[in-house]
Design a protein around this motif. Structure first.
Motif, short mmCIF file in Angstrom:
data_model
loop_
_atom_site.label_atom_id
_atom_site.label_comp_id
_atom_site.label_asym_id
_atom_site.label_seq_id
_atom_site.Cartn_x
_atom_site.Cartn_y
_atom_site.Cartn_z
N ASN A 1 -52.04 5.61 20.57
CA ASN A 1 -51.55 4.67 21.58
C ASN A 1 -50.36 3.82 21.14
OD1 ASN A 1 -53.28 5.60 23.52
ND2 ASN A 1 -54.79 4.00 23.23
N ARG A 2 -49.42 4.47 20.46
CA ARG A 2 -48.14 3.80 20.16
C ARG A 2 -47.44 3.52 21.49
NH1 ARG A 2 -43.46 7.17 17.42
NH2 ARG A 2 -45.05 7.49 15.85
N PRO A 3 -46.89 2.32 21.68
CA PRO A 3 -46.16 2.07 22.93
C PRO A 3 -45.05 3.10 23.12
CG PRO A 3 -46.53 0.03 21.73
CD PRO A 3 -46.94 1.15 20.81
N ASP A 4 -44.95 3.62 24.33
CA ASP A 4 -43.99 4.68 24.65
C ASP A 4 -43.65 4.55 26.13
OD1 ASP A 4 -42.87 7.24 25.46
OD2 ASP A 4 -43.68 8.08 23.59
N ARG A 5 -42.39 4.42 26.45
CA ARG A 5 -41.97 4.20 27.84
C ARG A 5 -42.36 5.33 28.78
NH1 ARG A 5 -37.65 7.38 28.60
NH2 ARG A 5 -36.42 7.96 26.78
N ARG A 6 -42.71 6.50 28.22
CA ARG A 6 -43.04 7.65 29.07
C ARG A 6 -44.42 7.55 29.70
NH1 ARG A 6 -41.72 12.18 24.68
NH2 ARG A 6 -42.67 10.56 23.41
N TRP A 7 -45.33 6.76 29.09
CA TRP A 7 -46.71 6.74 29.58
C TRP A 7 -47.27 5.33 29.63
CZ3 TRP A 7 -45.71 10.09 25.27
CH2 TRP A 7 -45.48 11.42 25.65
N SER A 8 -48.16 5.11 30.59
CA SER A 8 -48.97 3.89 30.64
C SER A 8 -50.29 4.20 29.97
CB SER A 8 -49.22 3.48 32.10
OG SER A 8 -48.02 3.15 32.73
N LEU A 9 -50.69 3.37 29.05
CA LEU A 9 -51.95 3.57 28.33
C LEU A 9 -53.04 2.78 29.03
CD1 LEU A 9 -50.45 3.08 24.77
CD2 LEU A 9 -50.94 5.25 25.92
N ASN A 10 -54.20 3.44 29.24
CA ASN A 10 -55.32 2.78 29.88
C ASN A 10 -56.59 3.53 29.55
OD1 ASN A 10 -55.55 4.99 31.81
ND2 ASN A 10 -53.79 4.11 32.87
N ASP A 11 -57.70 3.20 30.22
CA ASP A 11 -58.97 3.86 29.94
C ASP A 11 -58.96 5.35 30.28
OD1 ASP A 11 -60.01 1.49 29.04
OD2 ASP A 11 -61.04 1.02 30.91
N ASP A 12 -57.98 5.78 31.08
CA ASP A 12 -57.91 7.18 31.51
C ASP A 12 -56.83 7.97 30.79
OD1 ASP A 12 -59.99 6.90 33.38
OD2 ASP A 12 -58.61 6.10 34.87
N TRP A 13 -56.08 7.33 29.89
CA TRP A 13 -54.95 8.01 29.24
C TRP A 13 -54.73 7.43 27.85
CZ3 TRP A 13 -52.11 12.14 30.77
CH2 TRP A 13 -50.92 12.40 30.10
N ALA A 14 -54.65 8.29 26.86
CA ALA A 14 -54.35 7.87 25.49
C ALA A 14 -53.36 8.87 24.89
CB ALA A 14 -55.62 7.80 24.64
N THR A 15 -52.67 8.44 23.84
CA THR A 15 -51.70 9.30 23.19
C THR A 15 -51.91 9.30 21.68
OG1 THR A 15 -50.07 7.52 22.93
CG2 THR A 15 -49.93 8.84 24.95
N LEU A 16 -51.40 10.34 21.04
CA LEU A 16 -51.35 10.42 19.58
C LEU A 16 -49.96 10.91 19.20
CD1 LEU A 16 -52.63 10.30 16.76
CD2 LEU A 16 -53.31 12.69 17.10
N HIS A 17 -49.17 10.02 18.60
CA HIS A 17 -47.85 10.38 18.09
C HIS A 17 -48.01 10.86 16.66
CE1 HIS A 17 -46.57 8.02 21.55
NE2 HIS A 17 -45.35 8.47 21.38
N THR A 18 -47.57 12.09 16.39
CA THR A 18 -47.62 12.66 15.04
C THR A 18 -46.22 13.06 14.62
OG1 THR A 18 -47.89 14.99 15.67
CG2 THR A 18 -49.90 13.64 15.60
N ASP A 19 -46.08 13.46 13.36
CA ASP A 19 -44.79 13.96 12.89
C ASP A 19 -44.38 15.22 13.65
OD1 ASP A 19 -44.59 11.91 11.05
OD2 ASP A 19 -45.34 13.12 9.39
N GLY A 20 -45.37 15.98 14.14
CA GLY A 20 -45.09 17.23 14.84
C GLY A 20 -44.94 17.10 16.34
N GLY A 21 -45.13 15.92 16.88
CA GLY A 21 -45.01 15.74 18.32
C GLY A 21 -46.10 14.81 18.85
N VAL A 22 -46.31 14.88 20.16
CA VAL A 22 -47.25 13.98 20.82
C VAL A 22 -48.34 14.79 21.51
CG1 VAL A 22 -47.51 12.15 22.55
CG2 VAL A 22 -45.40 12.30 21.22
N LEU A 23 -49.59 14.38 21.29
CA LEU A 23 -50.72 14.88 22.07
C LEU A 23 -51.14 13.78 23.02
CD1 LEU A 23 -52.99 16.55 19.36
CD2 LEU A 23 -51.51 17.70 21.01
#
Length: 121
Positions: free
Chosen positions: A31-53
């Motif tokens: 859940n690194r802040p990212d302008r592409r997505w809103s983070l909430n109970d229905d959406w989470a992100t994982l930023h890695t060296d290889g990209g984003v899941l």
């Protein structure tokens, strides 16, 4: 080339649980802040060296049942590791299950998504 991959989105019942599972596997920041997505109970992100899941909560989620075509896997990921057995043991501690063992190991993440562990070349 028309496009490039931005992210891979996985449906699941618990977005933070799955994001943290893949963070333990791949490293990165949940859940690194990212302008592409809103983070909430229905959406989470994982930023890695290889990209984003990304992880998307789905109501009444039905997990794949590999290799049952009635419950298709929908996608799978292959991960290259130095020691397949050692990696599988660590992932079992994190909630993964073994589906099949051969020259590689097929596992399922805590939401049932299959993935393979392959020996690094």
């Amino acid at each position: 080339m028309i496009a490039k991959v931005q992210t891979l989105v996985l449906d699941c019942p618990d977005v933070l649980e799955l994001a943290r599972f893949y963070q333990a596997l791949l490293g990165g920041e949940v859940n690194r802040p990212d302008r592409r997505w809103s983070l909430n109970d229905d959406w989470a992100t994982l930023h890695t060296d290889g990209g984003v899941l990304c992880f998307q909560r789905v109501k009444d989620y039905l997990a794949p049942r590999w290799p049952d075509p009635a419950y298709p896997q929908q996608f799978h990921l292959d991960f290259e590791v130095e020691d397949v057995s050692e990696a599988a043991a660590k992932l079992r501690e994190l909630g993964a299950t073994v589906l099949h063992e051969d020259r590689w190991i097929v596992m399922a993440d805590p939401a049932g998504h299959p993935f393979c562990l392959l020996r690094a070349h």
